[in-house]
Scaffold this motif. Structure first.
Motif, PDB file in Angstrom:
ATOM      1  N   ARG A 224       0.821  -1.201   0.000  1.00 37.64           N
ATOM      2  CA  ARG A 224       0.000   0.000   0.000  1.00 37.64           C
ATOM      3  C   ARG A 224       0.861   1.259   0.000  1.00 37.64           C
ATOM      4  O   ARG A 224       0.449   2.304  -0.482  1.00 37.64           O
TER       5      ARG A 224
ATOM      6  N   GLN B   8       1.251   3.226  -3.184  1.00 33.90           N
ATOM      7  CA  GLN B   8       0.160   4.050  -3.695  1.00 33.90           C
ATOM      8  C   GLN B   8       0.224   5.410  -3.020  1.00 33.90           C
ATOM      9  O   GLN B   8      -0.444   5.675  -2.045  1.00 33.90           O
ATOM     10  N   THR B   9       1.065   6.295  -3.579  1.00 36.08           N
ATOM     11  CA  THR B   9       1.268   7.580  -2.924  1.00 36.08           C
ATOM     12  C   THR B   9       0.192   8.586  -3.285  1.00 36.08           C
ATOM     13  O   THR B   9       0.065   9.605  -2.636  1.00 36.08           O
ATOM     14  N   GLY B  10      -0.540   8.296  -4.365  1.00 40.48           N
ATOM     15  CA  GLY B  10      -1.513   9.277  -4.809  1.00 40.48           C
ATOM     16  C   GLY B  10      -0.885  10.374  -5.643  1.00 40.48           C
ATOM     17  O   GLY B  10      -1.550  11.297  -6.076  1.00 40.48           O
ATOM     18  N   ASN B  11       0.438  10.298  -5.890  1.00 35.84           N
ATOM     19  CA  ASN B  11       1.144  11.327  -6.660  1.00 35.84           C
ATOM     20  C   ASN B  11       1.341  10.842  -8.088  1.00 35.84           C
ATOM     21  O   ASN B  11       2.018   9.853  -8.340  1.00 35.84           O
ATOM     22  N   ILE B  12       0.774  11.562  -9.021  1.00 36.98           N
ATOM     23  CA  ILE B  12       0.786  11.101 -10.417  1.00 36.98           C
ATOM     24  C   ILE B  12       2.194  11.067 -10.975  1.00 36.98           C
ATOM     25  O   ILE B  12       2.520  10.252 -11.837  1.00 36.98           O
ATOM     26  N   GLN B  13       3.059  11.931 -10.445  1.00 38.91           N
ATOM     27  CA  GLN B  13       4.431  11.964 -10.968  1.00 38.91           C
ATOM     28  C   GLN B  13       5.183  10.681 -10.651  1.00 38.91           C
ATOM     29  O   GLN B  13       5.907  10.152 -11.489  1.00 38.91           O
TER      30      GLN B  13
ATOM     31  N   ALA C 198       3.965   8.059 -12.954  1.00 41.40           N
ATOM     32  CA  ALA C 198       4.551   8.219 -14.285  1.00 41.40           C
ATOM     33  C   ALA C 198       5.998   7.737 -14.302  1.00 41.40           C
ATOM     34  O   ALA C 198       6.439   7.067 -15.239  1.00 41.40           O
ATOM     35  N   PHE C 199       6.701   8.047 -13.220  1.00 49.03           N
ATOM     36  CA  PHE C 199       8.099   7.602 -13.138  1.00 49.03           C
ATOM     37  C   PHE C 199       8.187   6.095 -13.162  1.00 49.03           C
ATOM     38  O   PHE C 199       8.953   5.506 -13.938  1.00 49.03           O
TER      39      PHE C 199
ATOM     40  N   GLY D 273       7.318   4.775 -16.601  1.00 54.37           N
ATOM     41  CA  GLY D 273       8.412   4.933 -17.553  1.00 54.37           C
ATOM     42  C   GLY D 273       9.526   3.939 -17.285  1.00 54.37           C
ATOM     43  O   GLY D 273      10.061   3.315 -18.209  1.00 54.37           O
ATOM     44  N   LEU D 274       9.834   3.770 -16.000  1.00 56.55           N
ATOM     45  CA  LEU D 274      10.864   2.798 -15.639  1.00 56.55           C
ATOM     46  C   LEU D 274      10.484   1.405 -16.124  1.00 56.55           C
ATOM     47  O   LEU D 274      11.319   0.667 -16.674  1.00 56.55           O
TER      48      LEU D 274
ATOM     49  N   VAL E 168       8.557   0.680 -18.625  1.00 55.07           N
ATOM     50  CA  VAL E 168       8.675   0.614 -20.088  1.00 55.07           C
ATOM     51  C   VAL E 168      10.132   0.380 -20.484  1.00 55.07           C
ATOM     52  O   VAL E 168      10.430  -0.485 -21.326  1.00 55.07           O
ATOM     53  N   THR E 169      11.037   1.129 -19.876  1.00 51.82           N
ATOM     54  CA  THR E 169      12.450   0.941 -20.250  1.00 51.82           C
ATOM     55  C   THR E 169      12.922  -0.467 -19.914  1.00 51.82           C
ATOM     56  O   THR E 169      13.669  -1.075 -20.688  1.00 51.82           O
TER      57      THR E 169
ATOM     58  N   ILE F 193      11.608  -2.795 -22.542  1.00 60.12           N
ATOM     59  CA  ILE F 193      12.390  -2.645 -23.778  1.00 60.12           C
ATOM     60  C   ILE F 193      13.752  -3.308 -23.617  1.00 60.12           C
ATOM     61  O   ILE F 193      14.231  -4.014 -24.515  1.00 60.12           O
TER      62      ILE F 193
ATOM     63  N   ILE G 199       8.522  11.558 -22.212  1.00 62.13           N
ATOM     64  CA  ILE G 199       8.506  10.852 -20.921  1.00 62.13           C
ATOM     65  C   ILE G 199       9.088  11.752 -19.837  1.00 62.13           C
ATOM     66  O   ILE G 199       8.537  11.850 -18.728  1.00 62.13           O
TER      67      ILE G 199
ATOM     68  N   VAL H 116       7.186  13.082 -16.358  1.00 66.21           N
ATOM     69  CA  VAL H 116       7.590  12.831 -14.973  1.00 66.21           C
ATOM     70  C   VAL H 116       7.917  14.137 -14.258  1.00 66.21           C
ATOM     71  O   VAL H 116       7.625  14.301 -13.078  1.00 66.21           O
TER      72      VAL H 116
ATOM     73  N   ASN I  52      -4.272  14.710  -4.791  1.00 68.61           N
ATOM     74  CA  ASN I  52      -3.867  13.387  -4.293  1.00 68.61           C
ATOM     75  C   ASN I  52      -4.949  12.785  -3.395  1.00 68.61           C
ATOM     76  O   ASN I  52      -4.665  12.128  -2.424  1.00 68.61           O
TER      77      ASN I  52
ATOM     78  N   ARG J 259      -4.898   9.102  -2.409  1.00 70.39           N
ATOM     79  CA  ARG J 259      -3.963   8.607  -1.401  1.00 70.39           C
ATOM     80  C   ARG J 259      -4.735   8.136  -0.169  1.00 70.39           C
ATOM     81  O   ARG J 259      -5.842   8.569   0.095  1.00 70.39           O
TER      82      ARG J 259
ATOM     83  N   VAL K 256      14.741   8.344 -16.305  1.00 71.20           N
ATOM     84  CA  VAL K 256      13.959   7.541 -17.254  1.00 71.20           C
ATOM     85  C   VAL K 256      14.333   7.911 -18.684  1.00 71.20           C
ATOM     86  O   VAL K 256      14.579   7.043 -19.530  1.00 71.20           O
TER      87      VAL K 256
ATOM     88  N   GLU L 260      19.208   3.089 -24.318  1.00 67.04           N
ATOM     89  CA  GLU L 260      18.709   1.911 -25.032  1.00 67.04           C
ATOM     90  C   GLU L 260      18.597   2.190 -26.524  1.00 67.04           C
ATOM     91  O   GLU L 260      18.933   1.350 -27.362  1.00 67.04           O
TER      92      GLU L 260
END
Lengths: 620, 100, 166
Positions: free
Chosen positions: A592, A595-600, A603-604, A607-608, A610-611, A614, B19, B23, B96, B99, C98, C105
């Motif tokens: 739990r 689940q920070t509630g922070n969209i950033q 997103a991070f 993205g991580l 996805v990389t 890949i 991306i 972020v 948020n 949260r 990221v 890559e």
């Protein structure tokens, strides 16, 4: 269903017979029960009419089938494929041989009389509609047993009978004793049913079929030891349902139900189901015949002895029922299914009559059941008295009433097969006459003991006396001409003996003895008590079976239950479920945090991810 | 000589930019713009493949992407407006309520 | 260096620069204007790839319609307070990590030329006819579904913009 392709049989006289009538007989009560429960709860008269119409329809159709069979035309209903699991085929079929037909007539005929009688007996009861719904449900279940063509089907209806009898015994559920009696009947029956289920499964394991029609040919493949075990296990079902020793304890308590229920279930039909089932599957039980015969004999004698010391008008009849069922089971055990069914039929007539008569007496005295508070009632309730007397004589086996013929056949059979059991049977016959004489003399003769009740006593209305008369007629003529055994087994030898009339001696002796002790203005048990001494205490307390079972339940079962409870609480709950739940909970609490509630941060991580994908898919 | 690799490199760099914007930024509108950049990067790669593979289907796909992106922008912006009415902000660090 | 190469490098670099400005500028209006520039340069790259029809669409739909929407919304929300906010250092580092990983890559993948499996066709036109014909043949159903999607999106937007939305 069958009704859609109406197979017709031309029977030469006028017209045709649709084969589906047997389906109508079976399902009409169920439909009635459903309609009453869902729609007509409020309209009492309509509910009763529906229920009575259903069973009357069944009776009429059964009669018609019976007469057709008399002309040599037998119904053949096609079975319905119900389940196919692998190579296990289970069908819903309809057996309509002479055995089933006879039983159909008994169930619908006696049932109809009892339904009509209930109109009067249950008048003014707040649960009137519920009563008739339950009665119809019971009728449906019972007819299902009668018509079943395989073990699975019979077991389903067997359990349905158990449920509906639970509902009926516990009908006055606001009385704790009635609720307890219903529970007891159900649980005791379950013990027997469990044995029966094991027997059926064992049988299936060895033959691969449940079907009554296919089984006889495959019985040879079963080793003798297993055959005995199967027979004994299946007999367990009959022990429970027909209340044989040692599972007889539920039947007397079941008298807590309304009297018509006692008549229908605990005299004429449900308890007869065990005997009927044994006759139906007689080919399965040859390995356990001795056991069956002795269980029957023991039950017959034991119940008869208990009956001599009871004070409740219905309980005496209940023990008498046990005793007579013992006769039937004994007959089955001696290889005589025909005498067993014969006695079952006549017994259904006169025992239903006796119960209804007792109900009429109870009504007359405003729900008084203690025989010592009755007395001298023959003047007040002449029709009840007359029919009750006929029932008593028939039960005792007095010529030329029906009970004489059927009991005669069983005793003669026992004489030929097993002398000790013959002695048991004769002793029981004597005791039967004795306790029935006792009941009769105390209830109907002598001086009235309770003047208040006596002064207000009255004869029951016609709706109750008519069924009594109807059943009394059947009780008289039911055995004449040996028609019933001939119908069951046209080529069977009816056992005869030149000294057969001597079998009238035990009942005569019994009545004489009862008359000597109880034919007084103020009868009492005192002389018998003095003569029997401690035996009387034993008998009066029903050999302490209830106490014994209570002790077993309390200590043996209680100890096991406590051990299981400990295991469940500490091993399963704490160790098993507790650790599982604890791990899940801790893992959830940890995850739990993500689940920070922070969209950033989402997103991070996205993205991580996805990389990483890949990297693994393309680069690596 | 410009090859497929050149186009793919430009497309990949644009995607990485998108991306990064996604972020780094806190303004919901700018995040949304970064998202559009990502879509465009994919479009460029699709058209480049279509050109060098000599198959028209890539271009058809881009057509669909543009059409759907238009719908997405409309709905997304409407959601942002509705959100702003409720919360009086479009800064994601303040949005948020999901949260614990 | 041919003129094609020069144009490619120009459009590419300008487009990437616009991208950097979109995510770096503090004022959303600046970001939006830079995004318009990005779309226009992208359209230039489309032309270089001979996708003329899509280049036109890119200008019309993206640089035109979509960006106008963006600007309207920015104006509607009047975001004065939020534009003064600085980058969060943590978010900046995360974004760079990221993006850097992706670029790394990309470098590895593009070290070897990406092979092209040439299909049987000789040349693909980028004109209206070449792109639109398949839409009414092979891609008929997706095309219709897209039309439905646009309708649904429109209804959704109308619903979302109602004032008394709970």
């Amino acid at each position: 269903m069958n009704c859609l392709n109406v197979n017709t049989v031309d029977w030469g006289m006028n017209g045709t017979v649709p084969v589906c009538s047997v389906w109508i007989i079976l399902f009409a009560p169920l439909v009635a029960a459903g309609l009453i429960t869902v729609f007509t709860q409020r309209w009492k008269g309509l509910s009763a009419a529906l229920s009575i119409a259903a069973i009357a329809l069944g009776f009429v159709l059964s009669l018609r089938m019976f007469f057709l069979a008399h002309h040599g035309i037998w119904h053949q209903a096609h079975p319905i494929q119900w389940l196919a699991i692998g190579n296990v085929w289970i069908e819903i079929g309809m057996v309509t041989d002479s055995l089933a037909l006879l039983m159909l007539l008994v169930v619908t005929g006696v049932g109809l009389a009892i339904h009509v009688y209930s109109l009067g007996y249950m008048k003014g009861d707040p649960g009137f509609s519920r009563f008739f719904a339950c009665m119809s449900l019971f009728t449906f279940s019972m007819l299902g047993i009668v018509l079943s063509s395989n073990f699975i089907q019979i077991f389903i209806f067997w359990e349905l009978v158990g449920v509906s009898s639970y509902l009926l015994i516990g009908y006055w559920f606001e009385r704790p004793s009635a609720a307890e009696a219903g529970k007891k009947a159900f649980l005791v029956n379950r013990i027997g049913d469990f044995g029966m289920m094991l027997g059926v499964l064992l049988l299936w394991q060895h033959t691969g079929t449940f079907n009554f029609a296919e089984l006889p040919a495959k019985m040879a493949a079963i080793p003798p030891g297993t055959l005995g075990l199967i027979g004994a296990l299946i007999f367990c079902g009959a022990i429970g349902k027909s209340a044989q020793f040692p599972l007889h304890v539920w039947l007397p308590d079941a008298m807590e139900g309304p009297t018509p229920v006692s008549a229908l279930i605990h005299a004429a039909t449900m308890v007869a189901a065990g005997v009927y089932m044994l006759c139906r599957v007689a080919f399965v039980i040859p390995g356990a015949l001795t056991l069956i015969a002795w269980i029957g004999g023991i039950t017959a004698l034991m119940a008869a002895t208990i009956a001599i010391a009871q004070n409740d008008i219905k309980r005496i009849l209940a023990y008498s029922t046990l005793s007579q069922l013992g006769y039937m089971v004994m007959a089955v055990g001696l290889g005589g299914t025909t005498p067993a069914m014969f006695h079952l039929t006549t017994h259904a007539f006169f025992k239903a009559l006796l119960f209804l008569g007792a109900g009429s007496v109870i009504m007359a005295l405003h729900h008084e059941q203690d025989i010592w508070k009755m007395g001298g009632l023959w003047k007040k309730t002449p029709i009840t008295f007359g029919t009750f007397l006929i029932g008593t004589l028939a039960l005792a086996g007095v010529w030329p009433l029906s009970g004489f013929y059927s009991k005669d056949e069983i005793l003669l059979l026992a004489f030929g097969e097993n002398k000790p059991l013959f002695v048991v049977g004769v002793a029981t016959a004597l005791l039967t006459a004795y306790y029935m004489g006792r009941e009769c003399f105390i209830v109907f003769f002598g001086k009235p003991r309770d003047h208040h009740a006596y002064d207000h006593a009255h004869e029951s209305p016609a709706v109750m006396t008519l069924p009594l008369v109807f059943l009394a007629i059947l009780s008289v003529i039911g055995g004449w001409g040996g028609y019933v055994p001939h119908f069951l087994d046209p080529h069977g030898e009816v056992p005869h003996a030149a000294w057969g009339w001597l079998l009238l001696v035990p009942p005569a002796l019994g009545f004489l003895l009862a008359g000597m002790i109880y034919w007084k203005p103020v009868p009492s048990d005192a002389p018998v008590k003095a003569a029997l001494g401690p035996v009387w205490t034993w008998v009066e307390n029903k050999y302490y079976f209830d106490e014994l079972y209570a002790w077993i339940v309390k200590y043996v079962q209680g100890t096991i239950a406590a051990a299981c409870e400990l295991f469940d609480r500490w091993v399963l709950q704490r160790l098993g479920i507790g650790s599982l739940a604890g791990t899940t909970s801790v893992a959830g609490k940890t995850l739990r945090l993500l689940q920070t509630g922070n969209i950033q941060s989402y997103a991070f991580l996205f993205g991580l991810g996805v990389t990483l994908i890949i990297y693994y898919v393309v680069v690596k | 000589m410009i090859t497929l690799n050149h186009y793919l490199m430009v497309s990949g760099l644009l995607f990485a930019l998108g991306i990064a914007g996604l972020v780094m930024r806190r303004n919901l509108l700018v995040i949304f713009m970064a998202l559009e950049m990502n879509l465009n990067a994919a479009n460029l790669a699709l058209i480049a493949f279509s050109k060098f593979n000599k198959i028209v289907d890539g271009q058809v796909l881009v057509f669909f992407v543009i059409a759907i992106a238009a719908a997405e922008v409309a709905v997304g912006l409407a959601i942002i407006v509705a959100l702003y009415r409720q919360k009086q902000t479009v800064t994601v660090t303040e949005l948020n309520s999901l949260r614990l | 260096m041919s003129s094609y190469d020069i144009l490619f490098w120009f459009f590419s670099l300008a487009m990437l620069l616009s991208g950097v400005l979109v995510i770096a500028s503090r004022n959303p209006v600046t970001s939006a204007i830079c995004l318009v520039a990005l779309f226009v340069f992208m359209a230039g790259l489309f032309v270089l790839l001979e996708a003329f029809f899509l280049a036109a669409i890119q200008i019309l739909v993206y640089a035109g319609a979509v960006m106008v929407l963006f600007l309207f919304v920015i104006m509607l929300l009047d975001l004065k307070a939020s534009q003064r906010r600085r980058f969060g250092w943590l978010a900046a580092v995360g974004g760079l990590v990221v993006a850097g990983a992706l670029v790394w890559e990309l470098g590895i993948i593009l070290q070897t030329p990406v092979t092209v499996a040439v299909s049987g066709q000789t040349e693909v036109g980028g004109g209206l006819e070449a792109v639109v014909k398949p839409l009414f043949a092979n891609y008929m159903l997706p095309f219709q579904v897209t039309a439905l999607l646009l309708l649904v999106a429109m209804i959704g937007v109308v619903l979302l913009s109602k004032k008394d939305l709970q």
